[in-house]
Design an enzyme around this catalytic site. Structure first.
Site, PDB file in Angstrom:
ATOM      1  N   HIS A 246     -10.131   2.258  -2.874  1.00  0.00           N
ATOM      2  CA  HIS A 246      -9.219   3.210  -2.235  1.00  0.00           C
ATOM      3  C   HIS A 246      -7.823   2.997  -2.810  1.00  0.00           C
ATOM      4  O   HIS A 246      -7.363   1.868  -2.966  1.00  0.00           O
ATOM      5  CB  HIS A 246      -9.226   2.980  -0.721  1.00  0.00           C
ATOM      6  CG  HIS A 246      -8.155   3.749  -0.013  1.00  0.00           C
ATOM      7  ND1 HIS A 246      -7.943   5.079  -0.236  1.00  0.00           N
ATOM      8  CD2 HIS A 246      -7.212   3.352   0.886  1.00  0.00           C
ATOM      9  CE1 HIS A 246      -6.929   5.487   0.510  1.00  0.00           C
ATOM     10  NE2 HIS A 246      -6.473   4.460   1.193  1.00  0.00           N
TER      11      HIS A 246
ATOM     12  N   CYS B 281      -9.143   6.660   5.793  1.00  0.00           N
ATOM     13  CA  CYS B 281      -9.302   6.488   4.337  1.00  0.00           C
ATOM     14  C   CYS B 281     -10.704   6.033   3.941  1.00  0.00           C
ATOM     15  O   CYS B 281     -11.069   6.125   2.763  1.00  0.00           O
ATOM     16  CB  CYS B 281      -8.272   5.493   3.815  1.00  0.00           C
ATOM     17  SG  CYS B 281      -6.585   5.949   4.197  1.00  0.00           S
TER      18      CYS B 281
ATOM     19  N   ASN C  39      -1.523   7.933  -2.000  1.00  0.00           N
ATOM     20  CA  ASN C  39      -2.659   7.686  -1.115  1.00  0.00           C
ATOM     21  C   ASN C  39      -3.166   9.036  -0.584  1.00  0.00           C
ATOM     22  O   ASN C  39      -2.471   9.686   0.198  1.00  0.00           O
ATOM     23  CB  ASN C  39      -2.187   6.781   0.034  1.00  0.00           C
ATOM     24  CG  ASN C  39      -3.306   6.433   1.008  1.00  0.00           C
ATOM     25  OD1 ASN C  39      -4.386   7.032   0.982  1.00  0.00           O
ATOM     26  ND2 ASN C  39      -3.038   5.471   1.868  1.00  0.00           N
TER      27      ASN C  39
HETATM   28  O1  UT7 Z   1      -4.567   3.949   3.396  1.00  0.00           O
HETATM   29  C1  UT7 Z   1      -4.754   2.743   4.067  1.00  0.00           C
HETATM   30  C2  UT7 Z   1      -3.621   2.371   4.892  1.00  0.00           C
HETATM   31  N1  UT7 Z   1      -2.353   2.232   4.266  1.00  0.00           N
HETATM   32  C3  UT7 Z   1      -2.045   1.206   3.466  1.00  0.00           C
HETATM   33  O2  UT7 Z   1      -2.873   0.521   2.950  1.00  0.00           O
HETATM   34  C4  UT7 Z   1      -0.580   0.892   3.279  1.00  0.00           C
HETATM   35  C5  UT7 Z   1      -0.347  -0.579   3.542  1.00  0.00           C
HETATM   36  N2  UT7 Z   1       1.034  -0.989   3.464  1.00  0.00           N
HETATM   37  C6  UT7 Z   1       1.781  -0.960   2.312  1.00  0.00           C
HETATM   38  O3  UT7 Z   1       1.313  -0.503   1.279  1.00  0.00           O
HETATM   39  C7  UT7 Z   1       3.161  -1.577   2.325  1.00  0.00           C
HETATM   40  O4  UT7 Z   1       3.322  -2.347   3.491  1.00  0.00           O
HETATM   41  C8  UT7 Z   1       4.295  -0.526   2.241  1.00  0.00           C
HETATM   42  C9  UT7 Z   1       4.321   0.076   0.854  1.00  0.00           C
HETATM   43  C10 UT7 Z   1       4.104   0.547   3.294  1.00  0.00           C
HETATM   44  C11 UT7 Z   1       5.653  -1.202   2.470  1.00  0.00           C
HETATM   45  O5  UT7 Z   1       5.857  -2.248   1.544  1.00  0.00           O
HETATM   46  P1  UT7 Z   1       6.318  -3.688   2.059  1.00  0.00           P
HETATM   47  O6  UT7 Z   1       6.514  -4.506   0.858  1.00  0.00           O
HETATM   48  O7  UT7 Z   1       5.330  -4.156   3.080  1.00  0.00           O
HETATM   49  O8  UT7 Z   1       7.723  -3.354   2.699  1.00  0.00           O
HETATM   50  P2  UT7 Z   1       8.215  -3.528   4.216  1.00  0.00           P
HETATM   51  O9  UT7 Z   1       7.548  -2.535   5.094  1.00  0.00           O
HETATM   52  O10 UT7 Z   1       8.140  -4.961   4.585  1.00  0.00           O
HETATM   53  O11 UT7 Z   1       9.731  -3.088   4.049  1.00  0.00           O
HETATM   54  C12 UT7 Z   1      10.652  -3.846   3.246  1.00  0.00           C
HETATM   55  C13 UT7 Z   1      12.002  -3.152   3.292  1.00  0.00           C
HETATM   56  C14 UT7 Z   1      12.452  -2.814   4.698  1.00  0.00           C
HETATM   57  O12 UT7 Z   1      13.831  -3.049   4.787  1.00  0.00           O
HETATM   58  P3  UT7 Z   1      14.410  -4.423   5.444  1.00  0.00           P
HETATM   59  O13 UT7 Z   1      13.882  -4.440   6.857  1.00  0.00           O
HETATM   60  O14 UT7 Z   1      13.858  -5.517   4.603  1.00  0.00           O
HETATM   61  O15 UT7 Z   1      15.877  -4.220   5.340  1.00  0.00           O
HETATM   62  C15 UT7 Z   1      12.202  -1.332   4.818  1.00  0.00           C
HETATM   63  O16 UT7 Z   1      13.050  -0.710   5.730  1.00  0.00           O
HETATM   64  O17 UT7 Z   1      11.962  -1.914   2.579  1.00  0.00           O
HETATM   65  C16 UT7 Z   1      12.464  -0.859   3.428  1.00  0.00           C
HETATM   66  N3  UT7 Z   1      11.775   0.374   3.064  1.00  0.00           N
HETATM   67  C17 UT7 Z   1      12.189   1.169   2.055  1.00  0.00           C
HETATM   68  N4  UT7 Z   1      13.207   1.075   1.196  1.00  0.00           N
HETATM   69  C18 UT7 Z   1      13.337   2.048   0.268  1.00  0.00           C
HETATM   70  C19 UT7 Z   1      10.674   0.918   3.630  1.00  0.00           C
HETATM   71  N5  UT7 Z   1      10.336   2.051   3.009  1.00  0.00           N
HETATM   72  C20 UT7 Z   1      11.262   2.236   2.026  1.00  0.00           C
HETATM   73  C21 UT7 Z   1      11.445   3.224   1.043  1.00  0.00           C
HETATM   74  N6  UT7 Z   1      12.481   3.079   0.187  1.00  0.00           N
HETATM   75  N7  UT7 Z   1      10.620   4.274   0.906  1.00  0.00           N
END
Ligand code: UT7
Length: 329
Positions: A256, A116, A286
Site C-alpha cells: 500500500h 486502505c 495515498n
Molecule cells: O493509508 C494508511 C494510513 N495512513 C498512513 O499510513 C499515514 C501514516 N502517517 C504518516 O505517514 C506520517 O505520520 C505523516 C506523513 C502524516 C506525518 O509525518 P511525521 O513525520 O509523523 O510528522 P508529525 O505528524 O510528527 O509532524 C511533525 C511536524 C509537526 O510540527 P511540530 O509539532 O513538530 O512543530 C507538524 O505540525 O510537521 C508538521 N506538519 C507539517 N509541516 C509542513 C504536519 N504536516 C505538515 C505539512 N507541512 N504538510
C-alpha cells in the site's frame, strides 16, 4: 500451501488527468512545502478527480481495461466486489452503480469497507466465494475520490491523498497460478486514530458537523505510522509463511502506497531489498483502496511483473485493518 483457487486474468487502472503538485498547496494558504512533503512522505504529486468524475466513472474505466486484458465480457462476470472509503452515495453500494455502468447483469455486487486494505480484503472475499462455488469469474475493484473527504484546510492530512481506481478480473486457477496465500486482520479499538467523526448514523450530517469540519477525515499521523509499520510487517510474514516462502523468494513486493518510509521499514523487516519493492507513491500519493491495484497495473505494464513472477501484496488502513496475499503470476 493450498492449491490456488483464483488467478489474476487481467488488471486495469485509472487515474484522473489532473495532476496536483506539492508546490500548489501554498496557493491554498497552507504552510507547507515540497521539501517537507517529499522528506516525510516521498509524495511529489497526486491525481485529483474533476467535478464530473466519481467512483462510478473511474472504476468503470479501470474495470473495462481489466476485462479487456482478461478477455472477459460484462455478461461473464458473476461477482463484483468493490472497495472504497468514499462511496459515491451512502446507499446503495457503489458496486451496483458499477454493475449498471458495465452492464454486468448476471453479477452479484456489493462493497467492502476496510479503508486502505479494501482491495486486498475484496480479493480475499472474492477468492472465498469462488472456492465455495458461488462465482467463476469475479471483478474486484478499489476506487477512491478522497479529494472529497479530506480537509483542504488541514496540512497534516490533505497533502497525503489522491484519487484513482484499480481493478482485477479473477478467474478459476489453472496450472498452479494465482493466489498462493492470504492473511487479513483488524483492530477496531484503534478506529479513532483515522476516521470521519460525523456524517453517518451515529452522528448525522448537520450544520454543526460542517462548522467543526468533523465530516472530513481526521488522522493521528504519528500513531498511524507506528501501527502501519508493525501491522504491514506482520502481514508480510504471515502471507509468506502461508505460501512457505521467505522474502528471498519474492520477485516483487507491492505495498500500500501511503508513505515511502513505511514501505522501506516493511521491506526491511521482510528481508526484501528496495530494488524488489514497487513504489509509485511519489506520483499518486495515498489512494487508499485504489493504491495496490494502481501499483500492480503499473508493475505489469512496465514489465516488472511477468508470467511466473511471485508477488507479495500488503496493505494497512483505517479500522485498523491489514491484509496480505502472495500471488504467482
Ligand atoms: O493509508 C494508511 C494510513 N495512513 C498512513 O499510513 C499515514 C501514516 N502517517 C504518516 O505517514 C506520517 O505520520 C505523516 C506523513 C502524516 C506525518 O509525518 P511525521 O513525520 O509523523 O510528522 P508529525 O505528524 O510528527 O509532524 C511533525 C511536524 C509537526 O510540527 P511540530 O509539532 O513538530 O512543530 C507538524 O505540525 O510537521 C508538521 N506538519 C507539517 N509541516 C509542513 C504536519 N504536516 C505538515 C505539512 N507541512 N504538510
Amino acid at each position: 500451501m493450498k492449491r490456488p483457487v483464483a488467478y489474476f486474468a487481467g488488471i486495469g487502472a485509472y487515474a484522473p488527468a489532473r495532476v496536483m503538485r506539492n508546490e500548489e498547496f501554498a496557493a491554498l494558504g497552507l504552510e507547507t512545502s515540497d521539501e517537507w512533503i517529499v522528506q516525510r512522505t516521498g509524495i511529489r504529486e497526486r491525481h485529483i478527480a474533476g467535478p464530473d468524475e466519481n467512483n462510478r466513472t473511474m472504476s468503470a474505466i479501470a474495470s473495462r481495461r481489466a476485462m479487456e486484458r482478461a478477455g472477459v465480457s460484462p455478461g461473464e462476470i458473476d461477482l463484483i466486489v468493490l472497495g472504497t472509503a468514499t462511496p459515491d452515495r451512502l446507499l446503495p453500494a457503489t458496486a451496483v452503480d458499477l454493475q449498471a455502468e458495465l452492464g454486468a447483469s448476471r453479477a452479484a455486487a456489493f462493497d467492502v469497507m476496510a479503508a486502505c486494505s479494501s482491495w486486498l480484503y475484496g480479493l480475499i472475499v472474492a477468492e472465498g466465494l469462488m472456492a465455495s462455488g458461488n462465482a467463476e469469474t469475479a471483478l474486484v475493484v478499489g476506487t477512491e475520490k478522497l479529494s472529497t473527504i479530506v480537509d483542504w484546510k488541514d496540512r497534516s492530512t490533505c497533502v497525503l491523498f489522491g484519487d484513482g481506481a484499480g481493478a482485477a478480473v479473477l478467474k478459476r486457477s489453472r496450472q498452479g497460478k494465482g493466489i498462493l496465500s492470504t492473511y487479513m486482520r483488524s483492530d477496531g479499538t484503534l478506529a479513532e486514530l483515522l476516521y470521519r467523526p460525523s456524517g453517518g448514523a451515529a452522528r448525522p450530517f448537520d450544520q454543526a458537523s460542517l462548522d467543526d469540519r468533523s465530516i472530513f477525515l481526521r488522522m493521528e499521523g504519528r500513531e498511524v505510522f507506528k501501527h502501519a509499520v508493525r501491522s504491514m510487517s506482520e502481514a508480510a510474514d504471515r502471507a509468506l509463511d502461508g505460501a512457505k516462502l521467505t522474502g528471498a523468494n519474492v520477485d516483487l513486493m507491492i505495498p500500500h502506497q501511503a508513505n515511502v518510509r513505511i514501505i522501506e521499514a516493511t521491506a526491511k523487516h521482510a528481508g526484501i531489498p528496495m530494488e524488489k519493492v514497487f513504489v509509485n507513491v511519489d506520483r499518486f500519493g495515498n489512494t487508499s483502496s485504489a493504491s495496490v491495484g494502481l501499483a500492480l497495473d503499473e508493475a505489469i505494464t512496465s514489465g516488472r511483473v511477468t508470467e511466473g513472477s511471485t508477488v507479495l501484496l500488503v496493505a494497512f488502513g483505517a479500522g485498523f485493518t491489514w491484509a496480505s496475499l502472495v500471488i504467482r503470476f
